[in-house]
Design a protein around this motif. Structure first.
Motif, PDB file in Angstrom:
ATOM      1  N   GLY A  94       0.795  -1.218   0.000  1.00  0.00           N
ATOM      2  CA  GLY A  94       0.000   0.000   0.000  1.00  0.00           C
ATOM      3  C   GLY A  94       0.830   1.272   0.000  1.00  0.00           C
ATOM      4  N   GLY A  95       2.031   1.229   0.564  1.00  0.00           N
ATOM      5  CA  GLY A  95       2.852   2.425   0.625  1.00  0.00           C
ATOM      6  C   GLY A  95       3.210   2.956  -0.749  1.00  0.00           C
ATOM      7  N   SER A  96       3.562   2.050  -1.659  1.00  0.00           N
ATOM      8  CA  SER A  96       3.938   2.470  -3.004  1.00  0.00           C
ATOM      9  C   SER A  96       2.743   3.023  -3.774  1.00  0.00           C
ATOM     10  CB  SER A  96       4.554   1.291  -3.766  1.00  0.00           C
ATOM     11  OG  SER A  96       3.682   0.181  -3.746  1.00  0.00           O
ATOM     12  N   ILE A  97       1.539   2.582  -3.408  1.00  0.00           N
ATOM     13  CA  ILE A  97       0.333   3.106  -4.045  1.00  0.00           C
ATOM     14  C   ILE A  97       0.184   4.595  -3.735  1.00  0.00           C
ATOM     15  CG2 ILE A  97      -2.199   3.046  -3.899  1.00  0.00           C
ATOM     16  CD1 ILE A  97      -1.153   0.829  -5.583  1.00  0.00           C
ATOM     17  N   LEU A  98       0.634   5.009  -2.546  1.00  0.00           N
ATOM     18  CA  LEU A  98       0.525   6.416  -2.149  1.00  0.00           C
ATOM     19  C   LEU A  98       1.675   7.268  -2.663  1.00  0.00           C
ATOM     20  CD1 LEU A  98      -0.523   6.014   1.601  1.00  0.00           C
ATOM     21  CD2 LEU A  98      -1.994   6.509  -0.346  1.00  0.00           C
ATOM     22  N   THR A  99       2.824   6.651  -2.948  1.00  0.00           N
ATOM     23  CA  THR A  99       4.025   7.423  -3.260  1.00  0.00           C
ATOM     24  C   THR A  99       3.865   8.274  -4.512  1.00  0.00           C
ATOM     25  OG1 THR A  99       5.337   5.630  -2.294  1.00  0.00           O
ATOM     26  CG2 THR A  99       6.526   7.276  -3.563  1.00  0.00           C
ATOM     27  N   ILE A 100       3.357   7.696  -5.583  1.00  0.00           N
ATOM     28  CA  ILE A 100       3.212   8.442  -6.844  1.00  0.00           C
ATOM     29  C   ILE A 100       2.285   9.645  -6.685  1.00  0.00           C
ATOM     30  CG2 ILE A 100       2.392   8.326  -9.239  1.00  0.00           C
ATOM     31  CD1 ILE A 100       4.989   6.918  -8.945  1.00  0.00           C
ATOM     32  N   PRO A 101       1.064   9.495  -6.134  1.00  0.00           N
ATOM     33  CA  PRO A 101       0.215  10.677  -5.941  1.00  0.00           C
ATOM     34  C   PRO A 101       0.854  11.744  -5.060  1.00  0.00           C
ATOM     35  CG  PRO A 101      -1.093   8.684  -5.677  1.00  0.00           C
ATOM     36  CD  PRO A 101       0.346   8.258  -5.771  1.00  0.00           C
ATOM     37  N   ILE A 102       1.568  11.338  -4.008  1.00  0.00           N
ATOM     38  CA  ILE A 102       2.241  12.302  -3.137  1.00  0.00           C
ATOM     39  C   ILE A 102       3.286  13.089  -3.927  1.00  0.00           C
ATOM     40  CG2 ILE A 102       3.858  12.519  -1.197  1.00  0.00           C
ATOM     41  CD1 ILE A 102       2.322  10.191   0.138  1.00  0.00           C
ATOM     42  N   LEU A 103       4.094  12.391  -4.712  1.00  0.00           N
ATOM     43  CA  LEU A 103       5.156  13.051  -5.489  1.00  0.00           C
ATOM     44  C   LEU A 103       4.583  13.970  -6.566  1.00  0.00           C
ATOM     45  CD1 LEU A 103       7.625  10.048  -5.939  1.00  0.00           C
ATOM     46  CD2 LEU A 103       8.003  12.076  -4.526  1.00  0.00           C
ATOM     47  N   VAL A 104       3.554  13.501  -7.253  1.00  0.00           N
ATOM     48  CA  VAL A 104       3.002  14.251  -8.386  1.00  0.00           C
ATOM     49  C   VAL A 104       2.163  15.445  -7.929  1.00  0.00           C
ATOM     50  CG1 VAL A 104       1.430  14.133 -10.365  1.00  0.00           C
ATOM     51  CG2 VAL A 104       3.068  12.295  -9.964  1.00  0.00           C
ATOM     52  N   TYR A 105       1.278  15.232  -6.958  1.00  0.00           N
ATOM     53  CA  TYR A 105       0.313  16.274  -6.591  1.00  0.00           C
ATOM     54  C   TYR A 105       0.781  17.186  -5.463  1.00  0.00           C
ATOM     55  CZ  TYR A 105      -2.817  13.559  -9.534  1.00  0.00           C
ATOM     56  OH  TYR A 105      -3.380  12.901 -10.590  1.00  0.00           O
ATOM     57  N   LEU A 106       1.587  16.668  -4.545  1.00  0.00           N
ATOM     58  CA  LEU A 106       2.038  17.501  -3.429  1.00  0.00           C
ATOM     59  C   LEU A 106       3.417  18.115  -3.675  1.00  0.00           C
ATOM     60  CD1 LEU A 106       0.805  15.418  -0.339  1.00  0.00           C
ATOM     61  CD2 LEU A 106      -0.344  17.270  -1.564  1.00  0.00           C
ATOM     62  N   PHE A 107       4.287  17.384  -4.402  1.00  0.00           N
ATOM     63  CA  PHE A 107       5.633  17.903  -4.682  1.00  0.00           C
ATOM     64  C   PHE A 107       5.813  18.336  -6.142  1.00  0.00           C
ATOM     65  CE2 PHE A 107       6.472  15.195  -0.918  1.00  0.00           C
ATOM     66  CZ  PHE A 107       7.067  16.148  -0.106  1.00  0.00           C
ATOM     67  N   LYS A 108       4.775  18.152  -6.962  1.00  0.00           N
ATOM     68  CA  LYS A 108       4.788  18.601  -8.368  1.00  0.00           C
ATOM     69  C   LYS A 108       5.911  17.965  -9.185  1.00  0.00           C
ATOM     70  CE  LYS A 108       1.439  21.282  -7.163  1.00  0.00           C
ATOM     71  NZ  LYS A 108       0.043  20.867  -7.459  1.00  0.00           N
ATOM     72  N   VAL A 109       6.202  16.692  -8.915  1.00  0.00           N
ATOM     73  CA  VAL A 109       7.217  15.957  -9.671  1.00  0.00           C
ATOM     74  C   VAL A 109       6.581  15.401 -10.946  1.00  0.00           C
ATOM     75  CG1 VAL A 109       8.793  13.969  -9.641  1.00  0.00           C
ATOM     76  CG2 VAL A 109       8.477  15.353  -7.576  1.00  0.00           C
ATOM     77  N   ASN A 110       7.300  15.472 -12.044  1.00  0.00           N
ATOM     78  CA  ASN A 110       6.828  14.894 -13.308  1.00  0.00           C
ATOM     79  C   ASN A 110       6.494  13.406 -13.113  1.00  0.00           C
ATOM     80  OD1 ASN A 110       7.773  13.170 -15.803  1.00  0.00           O
ATOM     81  ND2 ASN A 110       7.149  15.162 -16.625  1.00  0.00           N
ATOM     82  N   PRO A 111       5.334  12.924 -13.611  1.00  0.00           N
ATOM     83  CA  PRO A 111       4.922  11.528 -13.374  1.00  0.00           C
ATOM     84  C   PRO A 111       5.964  10.489 -13.778  1.00  0.00           C
ATOM     85  CG  PRO A 111       3.059  12.756 -14.211  1.00  0.00           C
ATOM     86  CD  PRO A 111       4.255  13.685 -14.280  1.00  0.00           C
ATOM     87  N   GLU A 112       6.635  10.701 -14.918  1.00  0.00           N
ATOM     88  CA  GLU A 112       7.636   9.734 -15.353  1.00  0.00           C
ATOM     89  C   GLU A 112       8.805   9.679 -14.366  1.00  0.00           C
ATOM     90  OE1 GLU A 112      10.501   8.684 -19.203  1.00  0.00           O
ATOM     91  OE2 GLU A 112       9.019  10.291 -19.329  1.00  0.00           O
ATOM     92  N   LEU A 113       9.277  10.854 -13.931  1.00  0.00           N
ATOM     93  CA  LEU A 113      10.359  10.898 -12.950  1.00  0.00           C
ATOM     94  C   LEU A 113       9.876  10.363 -11.599  1.00  0.00           C
ATOM     95  CD1 LEU A 113      13.253  11.718 -12.259  1.00  0.00           C
ATOM     96  CD2 LEU A 113      12.400  14.031 -11.765  1.00  0.00           C
ATOM     97  N   ALA A 114       8.600  10.577 -11.297  1.00  0.00           N
ATOM     98  CA  ALA A 114       8.036  10.100 -10.027  1.00  0.00           C
ATOM     99  C   ALA A 114       8.096   8.583  -9.921  1.00  0.00           C
ATOM    100  CB  ALA A 114       6.589  10.577  -9.881  1.00  0.00           C
TER     101      ALA A 114
END
Length: 261
Positions: free
Chosen positions: A22-42
């Motif tokens: 479950g942790g990895s399921i949250l990592t991408i949304p956190i990086l993309v939406y809260l830290f504004k990281v590009n999805p591919e780099l995320a």
């Protein structure tokens, strides 16, 4: 938003330590939406964060006697093969702009987020649904375990997700492990898959902000320590449905946001 992101990063480790996934399921949304990281780099960043955090958790579970090394290796080796094929061969060949319908452009980043949101919904269903009791067999089906390992590697390679929601059922029903051992062994598999996937990205020259990654990983590490200690007192399987509903809402939110906003 960054402070909220750091706080949310603790939940990544908390989930991994308590329910083994479950942790990895949250990592991408956190990086993309809260830290504004590009999805591919995320997806690359996610591999590092989840991998480092899972190593810590798997070591803690090893000390508690919750690791089955043979099952972990049978699962992880084919996973590594499929991860490297996806990330180093197939993924770089996908064009940034896939196609355009009227004035609507479907990009590589949009594809990543939509596929990821579908994965979140599938994961949430797996978490919410009550599992039937295991049969009384004691023999491990290593062939099926290896096949599922290869499939999980595809998921991990494309999305940077550890795939714990797929790994734990496989360990429960094909390796015949008790829940706590399935959680500990899952963390070892996730750490192996994620670190090797990230190493492959570094090898092909993916730009990495290590200071940022280490900061997020420290927060997730704190959550992992808390989750691992709580797992001694709390049955993670009882918390999984509640977490599953949260993941379901997040998955639906991502689809709506990416397609309509």
């Amino acid at each position: 938003m960054e402070y909220l992101g750091y706080l949310a990063s603790i939940v990544i480790g908390l989930s991994l330590g308590l329910i083994g996934g479950g942790g990895s399921i949250l990592t991408i949304p956190i990086l993309v939406y809260l830290f504004k990281v590009n999805p591919e780099l995320a997806t690359s960043y996610s591999l590092f964060i989840v991998g480092i955090t899972s190593i810590t958790g798997s070591f803690s579970h090893y000390k508690m006697g919750n690791l089955q090394l043979k099952s972990a290796l049978v699962f992880a080796i084919p996973s590594i093969v499929s991860i490297l094929i996806i990330r180093e061969v197939i993924f770089p060949q996908i064009a940034n702009t896939l196609f355009t319908i009227a004035s609507y452009t479907v990009s590589k980043n949009l594809l990543i987020m939509i596929v990821f949101s579908v994965l979140m919904i599938l994961a949430s269903i797996s978490m919410i649904k009550k599992r039937p009791e295991k049969d009384s067999f004691t023999e491990t089906n290593f062939t099926q375990l290896a096949i599922i390992g290869f499939v999980v590697g595809i998921v991990t390679g494309f999305l940077g997700a550890g795939g714990g929601f797929l790994i734990i059922p496989a360990l429960l029903f094909f390796a015949n492990l008790p829940m706590k051992q399935a959680v500990g062994t899952s963390l070892l598999i996730i750490s192996i898959n994620s670190i090797i996937g990230f190493a492959g990205d570094v090898y092909i020259g993916t730009p990495i902000d290590y200071k940022f990654l280490i900061t997020i990983s420290i927060m997730a590490f704190i959550g992992m320590l808390i989750g691992t200690q709580l797992s001694k007192k709390i049955d993670g399987s009882k918390l999984k449905p509640l977490f599953g509903w949260f993941v379901l809402v997040m998955g639906i939110y991502i689809i709506v946001k990416e397609l309509f906003f």
